[in-house]
Design a protein around this motif. Structure first.
Motif, PDB file in Angstrom:
ATOM      1  N   GLU A  32       0.824  -1.209   0.000  1.00  0.00           N
ATOM      2  CA  GLU A  32       0.000   0.000   0.000  1.00  0.00           C
ATOM      3  C   GLU A  32       0.861   1.265   0.000  1.00  0.00           C
ATOM      4  OE1 GLU A  32      -2.153  -3.424   1.576  1.00  0.00           O
ATOM      5  OE2 GLU A  32      -0.317  -2.479   2.298  1.00  0.00           O
ATOM      6  N   THR A  33       1.981   1.200   0.698  1.00  0.00           N
ATOM      7  CA  THR A  33       2.892   2.346   0.735  1.00  0.00           C
ATOM      8  C   THR A  33       3.507   2.574  -0.638  1.00  0.00           C
ATOM      9  OG1 THR A  33       3.351   1.937   3.061  1.00  0.00           O
ATOM     10  CG2 THR A  33       4.944   3.298   1.868  1.00  0.00           C
ATOM     11  N   VAL A  34       3.938   1.505  -1.269  1.00  0.00           N
ATOM     12  CA  VAL A  34       4.520   1.612  -2.610  1.00  0.00           C
ATOM     13  C   VAL A  34       3.490   2.171  -3.581  1.00  0.00           C
ATOM     14  CG1 VAL A  34       5.478   0.305  -4.545  1.00  0.00           C
ATOM     15  CG2 VAL A  34       6.221  -0.205  -2.206  1.00  0.00           C
ATOM     16  N   ARG A  35       2.260   1.652  -3.531  1.00  0.00           N
ATOM     17  CA  ARG A  35       1.211   2.153  -4.424  1.00  0.00           C
ATOM     18  C   ARG A  35       0.943   3.640  -4.188  1.00  0.00           C
ATOM     19  NH1 ARG A  35      -0.975  -3.048  -3.676  1.00  0.00           N
ATOM     20  NH2 ARG A  35      -2.310  -2.385  -1.960  1.00  0.00           N
ATOM     21  N   MET A  36       0.926   4.055  -2.924  1.00  0.00           N
ATOM     22  CA  MET A  36       0.683   5.458  -2.614  1.00  0.00           C
ATOM     23  C   MET A  36       1.779   6.341  -3.217  1.00  0.00           C
ATOM     24  SD  MET A  36       0.113   7.351   1.047  1.00  0.00           S
ATOM     25  CE  MET A  36       1.772   7.074   1.626  1.00  0.00           C
ATOM     26  N   LEU A  37       3.032   5.940  -3.037  1.00  0.00           N
ATOM     27  CA  LEU A  37       4.143   6.724  -3.588  1.00  0.00           C
ATOM     28  C   LEU A  37       4.055   6.781  -5.108  1.00  0.00           C
ATOM     29  CD1 LEU A  37       6.936   5.384  -1.249  1.00  0.00           C
ATOM     30  CD2 LEU A  37       6.126   7.754  -1.350  1.00  0.00           C
ATOM     31  N   GLU A  38       3.795   5.641  -5.732  1.00  0.00           N
ATOM     32  CA  GLU A  38       3.718   5.597  -7.190  1.00  0.00           C
ATOM     33  C   GLU A  38       2.536   6.409  -7.716  1.00  0.00           C
ATOM     34  OE1 GLU A  38       3.921   1.391  -8.024  1.00  0.00           O
ATOM     35  OE2 GLU A  38       6.113   1.396  -7.786  1.00  0.00           O
ATOM     36  N   SER A  39       1.399   6.359  -7.028  1.00  0.00           N
ATOM     37  CA  SER A  39       0.224   7.106  -7.490  1.00  0.00           C
ATOM     38  C   SER A  39       0.461   8.611  -7.420  1.00  0.00           C
ATOM     39  CB  SER A  39      -1.016   6.722  -6.681  1.00  0.00           C
ATOM     40  OG  SER A  39      -0.957   7.257  -5.372  1.00  0.00           O
ATOM     41  N   ARG A  40       1.356   9.036  -6.529  1.00  0.00           N
ATOM     42  CA  ARG A  40       1.678  10.462  -6.401  1.00  0.00           C
ATOM     43  C   ARG A  40       2.893  10.865  -7.233  1.00  0.00           C
ATOM     44  NH1 ARG A  40       0.559  11.994  -0.084  1.00  0.00           N
ATOM     45  NH2 ARG A  40      -1.441  10.949   0.058  1.00  0.00           N
ATOM     46  N   GLY A  41       3.464   9.900  -7.940  1.00  0.00           N
ATOM     47  CA  GLY A  41       4.620  10.190  -8.783  1.00  0.00           C
ATOM     48  C   GLY A  41       5.883  10.498  -8.003  1.00  0.00           C
ATOM     49  N   ILE A  42       5.995   9.933  -6.787  1.00  0.00           N
ATOM     50  CA  ILE A  42       7.164  10.187  -5.944  1.00  0.00           C
ATOM     51  C   ILE A  42       8.176   9.071  -6.139  1.00  0.00           C
ATOM     52  CG2 ILE A  42       7.993  10.443  -3.575  1.00  0.00           C
ATOM     53  CD1 ILE A  42       5.211  11.642  -2.928  1.00  0.00           C
ATOM     54  N   GLU A  43       9.358   9.441  -6.577  1.00  0.00           N
ATOM     55  CA  GLU A  43      10.461   8.487  -6.709  1.00  0.00           C
ATOM     56  C   GLU A  43      10.765   7.923  -5.326  1.00  0.00           C
ATOM     57  OE1 GLU A  43      15.234   8.768  -7.627  1.00  0.00           O
ATOM     58  OE2 GLU A  43      13.905  10.269  -8.529  1.00  0.00           O
ATOM     59  N   HIS A  44      11.026   6.615  -5.239  1.00  0.00           N
ATOM     60  CA  HIS A  44      11.310   6.027  -3.933  1.00  0.00           C
ATOM     61  C   HIS A  44      12.387   4.955  -4.056  1.00  0.00           C
ATOM     62  CE1 HIS A  44       8.774   2.499  -4.958  1.00  0.00           C
ATOM     63  NE2 HIS A  44       8.084   3.416  -5.612  1.00  0.00           N
ATOM     64  N   HIS A  45      13.151   4.821  -2.963  1.00  0.00           N
ATOM     65  CA  HIS A  45      14.248   3.859  -2.906  1.00  0.00           C
ATOM     66  C   HIS A  45      14.189   3.143  -1.568  1.00  0.00           C
ATOM     67  CE1 HIS A  45      16.132   5.735  -6.411  1.00  0.00           C
ATOM     68  NE2 HIS A  45      15.672   6.860  -5.889  1.00  0.00           N
ATOM     69  N   SER A  46      14.298   1.824  -1.603  1.00  0.00           N
ATOM     70  CA  SER A  46      14.301   0.996  -0.404  1.00  0.00           C
ATOM     71  C   SER A  46      15.696   0.388  -0.279  1.00  0.00           C
ATOM     72  CB  SER A  46      13.234  -0.101  -0.542  1.00  0.00           C
ATOM     73  OG  SER A  46      13.187  -0.887   0.604  1.00  0.00           O
ATOM     74  N   LEU A  47      16.444   0.815   0.764  1.00  0.00           N
ATOM     75  CA  LEU A  47      17.866   0.480   0.861  1.00  0.00           C
ATOM     76  C   LEU A  47      18.259   0.076   2.276  1.00  0.00           C
ATOM     77  CD1 LEU A  47      19.025   3.708  -0.960  1.00  0.00           C
ATOM     78  CD2 LEU A  47      19.072   1.424  -1.955  1.00  0.00           C
TER      79      LEU A  47
END
Length: 94
Positions: free
Chosen positions: A52-67
């Motif tokens: 759900e967090t990934v979908r939220m970031l993607e729906s808002r067009g926010i680049e994200h990195h999990s490291l």
């Protein structure tokens, strides 16, 4: 986030290693208008990020990195130096 920070308290949102970082964990950061979100997985990569967090970031067009945490801190600092509006959550242990 740009210009601010708060201590991340998992107990406020019921976060656990699985399913991981919840949308509520990053809502305050997203409200600051970040362009990039850094999601730390811990030093042993045990912390996940909920779908759900990934979908939220993607729906808002926010680049994200999990490291891994040290890589997450390095990327956060580099992007901040470059002038990006970057936010992050950092799990410092497992």
């Amino acid at each position: 986030w740009p210009g601010g920070a708060v201590e991340w308290d998992w107990t406020q949102t019921g976060t656990h290693h699985q399913p991981g970082i919840q949308p509520a964990d990053i809502a305050e950061i997203l409200a600051q208008g970040v362009e990039v979100m850094i999601l730390s997985r811990g030093m042993q990569l045990r912390l996940e990020t909920s779908p759900e967090t990934v979908r939220m970031l993607e729906s808002r067009g926010i680049e994200h990195h999990s490291l891994e945490t040290s890589q997450a801190v390095e990327m956060y600092n580099r992007l901040a130096r470059e002038g990006m509006r970057v936010g992050g959550v950092f799990h410092s242990t497992c």
